[in-house]
Design a protein around this motif. Structure first.
Motif, PDB file in Angstrom:
ATOM      1  N   SER A  77       0.797  -1.208  -0.142  1.00 42.07           N
ATOM      2  CA  SER A  77       0.042   0.003  -0.113  1.00 42.07           C
ATOM      3  C   SER A  77       0.850   1.411   0.066  1.00 42.07           C
ATOM      4  CB  SER A  77      -0.999   0.145   1.209  1.00 42.07           C
ATOM      5  OG  SER A  77      -1.984  -1.029   1.077  1.00 42.07           O
ATOM      6  N   ILE A  78       1.674   1.096   0.641  1.00 39.76           N
ATOM      7  CA  ILE A  78       2.691   2.283   0.722  1.00 39.76           C
ATOM      8  C   ILE A  78       3.378   2.636  -0.758  1.00 39.76           C
ATOM      9  CG2 ILE A  78       5.004   3.476   1.645  1.00 39.76           C
ATOM     10  CD1 ILE A  78       4.385   1.969   4.322  1.00 39.76           C
ATOM     11  N   ALA A  83       2.790   5.646  -5.733  1.00 35.29           N
ATOM     12  CA  ALA A  83       2.437   5.691  -7.217  1.00 35.29           C
ATOM     13  C   ALA A  83       1.154   6.582  -7.540  1.00 35.29           C
ATOM     14  CB  ALA A  83       2.260   4.543  -7.828  1.00 35.29           C
ATOM     15  N   GLY A  84       0.634   7.173  -6.379  1.00 34.82           N
ATOM     16  CA  GLY A  84      -0.698   7.906  -6.683  1.00 34.82           C
ATOM     17  C   GLY A  84      -1.701   6.996  -6.851  1.00 34.82           C
ATOM     18  N   LEU A  85      -1.642   5.749  -6.285  1.00 33.17           N
ATOM     19  CA  LEU A  85      -2.697   4.810  -6.577  1.00 33.17           C
ATOM     20  C   LEU A  85      -3.792   4.773  -5.547  1.00 33.17           C
ATOM     21  CD1 LEU A  85      -1.074   2.122  -8.423  1.00 33.17           C
ATOM     22  CD2 LEU A  85      -2.366   3.729  -9.737  1.00 33.17           C
ATOM     23  N   SER A 294       0.342   9.373   3.943  1.00 33.60           N
ATOM     24  CA  SER A 294      -0.051   9.875   2.521  1.00 33.60           C
ATOM     25  C   SER A 294       0.300  11.629   2.539  1.00 33.60           C
ATOM     26  CB  SER A 294      -1.425   9.791   2.274  1.00 33.60           C
ATOM     27  OG  SER A 294      -2.297  10.643   3.085  1.00 33.60           O
ATOM     28  N   LEU A 295       0.408  12.054   3.730  1.00 30.61           N
ATOM     29  CA  LEU A 295       0.911  13.331   3.775  1.00 30.61           C
ATOM     30  C   LEU A 295       2.034  13.826   3.547  1.00 30.61           C
ATOM     31  CD1 LEU A 295      -0.114  14.349   7.598  1.00 30.61           C
ATOM     32  CD2 LEU A 295      -1.058  15.587   5.788  1.00 30.61           C
ATOM     33  N   PRO A 298       2.687  13.316  -2.973  1.00 25.78           N
ATOM     34  CA  PRO A 298       2.021  14.402  -3.757  1.00 25.78           C
ATOM     35  C   PRO A 298       0.464  14.228  -3.446  1.00 25.78           C
ATOM     36  CG  PRO A 298       3.657  13.785  -4.939  1.00 25.78           C
ATOM     37  CD  PRO A 298       3.670  12.886  -3.850  1.00 25.78           C
ATOM     38  N   GLN A 299      -0.088  13.111  -3.520  1.00 30.28           N
ATOM     39  CA  GLN A 299      -1.506  12.943  -3.731  1.00 30.28           C
ATOM     40  C   GLN A 299      -2.038  12.439  -2.231  1.00 30.28           C
ATOM     41  OE1 GLN A 299      -3.170  10.763  -7.208  1.00 30.28           O
ATOM     42  NE2 GLN A 299      -5.027  10.596  -6.109  1.00 30.28           N
ATOM     43  N   GLN A 300      -2.744  13.257  -1.359  1.00 26.65           N
ATOM     44  CA  GLN A 300      -3.209  12.599  -0.007  1.00 26.65           C
ATOM     45  C   GLN A 300      -4.281  11.692  -0.350  1.00 26.65           C
ATOM     46  OE1 GLN A 300      -2.348  16.342  -0.183  1.00 26.65           O
ATOM     47  NE2 GLN A 300      -0.313  15.460   0.487  1.00 26.65           N
TER      48      GLN A 300
END
Length: 351
Positions: A77-78, A83-85, A294-295, A298-300
């Motif tokens: 998951s990390i 990768a922004g998924l 996610s902080l 780039p994508q939270q």
């Protein structure tokens, strides 16, 4: 026999995964190789934690299995977050809840029930876990979804951070309650008769295997994430299906196997602790940690699931509670949980 197969898969899969990743072999083929390799490595993690658990008792043993089983999914998951998924990550969290409660719990009750007409486990633990499941899934997951309808994205993420911190604190408090302040208070002879088992590996060897397997899983997981887009196009799968079914099953392979083996050995307390304890760990620790991590990307990722994901998780929680709060199980109850999992799997495939 199974151990030999997993050893061969790991011994061949790791170097092939490294070569395939460096030489950019076809991603569809590598996706299958990566999945098989992670499952094989997860089996070693499961055997190592089982060795450590033999001297620790069912609760700590179940916690160890759940923790290192979820470590695989956390690593995947990390890299997916990187990768922004975020959709795949949220879907995999959904898949873990469904997989642990319905697939692992169902298979444990079904396989154990084929050998024993009735199997028993701690009714007090079951009721304690039921209240935590309702809080973690029904309250903590549904509230951000409802409130997000009236909020801006930034406000939704701030709410998600607050909910995540509360979940982590409550999870740590739950562990302190079960393992320290109230350890043994509610047992009253409900634990399985202790068998003097010898651990497969020594403590030092088990810890070494855990460390090496975790590092290998981290490398293979990063490569696996990069194949998702290609595989989705090739097979016509959605990110939702990949997350809910594929990533969840691969990421939780270690505890899947451990819980079923424990149920077959009539150690249902351990099996239930793995299945339900792993779900609680995903909902109250892994998911919040991923929101916070996610902080730094780039994508939270807010703690906001889709409506089908929420409905599936809430349904799985209530059907599990209905089956487990009486403190005993049989093969038909296991089959009921498995049927619910298959129905949801078909739904996510067609969605």
């Amino acid at each position: 026999m199974a151990n030999k197969i997993f050893f061969i898969l790991a011994a061949v899969g790791v170097p092939v995964s490294v070569a395939g990743n460096l030489l950019h072999w076809p991603e569809t083929i590598m996706f299958v190789i990566y999945c098989l390799t992670i499952i094989a490595l997860a089996s070693f993690m499961g055997r190592a934690t089982e060795s450590l658990a033999i001297v620790s008792g069912p609760r700590i043993g179940g916690l160890l299995n759940a923790t290192f089983g979820n470590a695989v999914e956390l690593i995947i998951s990390i890299f997916a977050l990187k990768a922004g998924l975020t959709g795949v990550v949220l879907a995999s969290l959904t898949g873990s809840v469904l997989g642990n409660l319905l697939l692992v719990g169902g298979l444990s009750f079904f396989i154990g029930g084929l050998k024993y007409k009735r199997q028993f486990f701690s009714i007090h633990d079951a009721r304690h876990n039921a209240s935590l499941l309702i809080f973690a899934v029904v309250v903590a997951f549904v509230i951000p979804e409802i409130f997000s309808m009236e909020m801006k994205p930034a406000q939704t993420f701030h709410l998600s951070i607050g909910v995540s911190v509360i979940l982590i604190v409550l999870y740590l408090a739950a562990l302190f309650f079960k393992l320290v302040t109230h350890r043994g208070v509610y047992q009253h002879g409900e634990e399985e008769a202790e068998e003097h088992e010898e651990p497969e590996w020594s403590k030092g060897r088990a810890l070494t295997v855990l460390a090496v397997a975790t590092l290998a899983v981290a490398y293979v997981s990063e490569a696996l994430v990069h194949t998702f887009e290609t595989v989705a196009h090739s097979f016509g799968w959605t990110e939702l299906f990949i997350g809910v079914i594929v990533v969840a099953i691969v990421g939780n392979a270690a505890e899947h196997a451990s819980a079923i083996i424990m149920a077959y050995k009539n150690k249902l307390n351990v099996a239930v602790e793995i299945a339900v304890g792993s779900t609680l760990q995903v909902a109250m620790f892994v998911a919040p940690v991923l929101v916070i991590i996610s902080l730094f990307f780039p994508q939270q990722m807010p703690l906001v699931f889709t409506v089908p994901e929420l409905v599936a998780m809430v349904t799985s929680v209530f059907i599990t509670i209905a089956v487990t709060t009486d403190g005993d199980s049989n093969w038909f109850e296991g089959l009921t949980l498995l049927a619910a999992y298959v129905i949801m799997g078909i739904g996510f495939y067609l969605l």
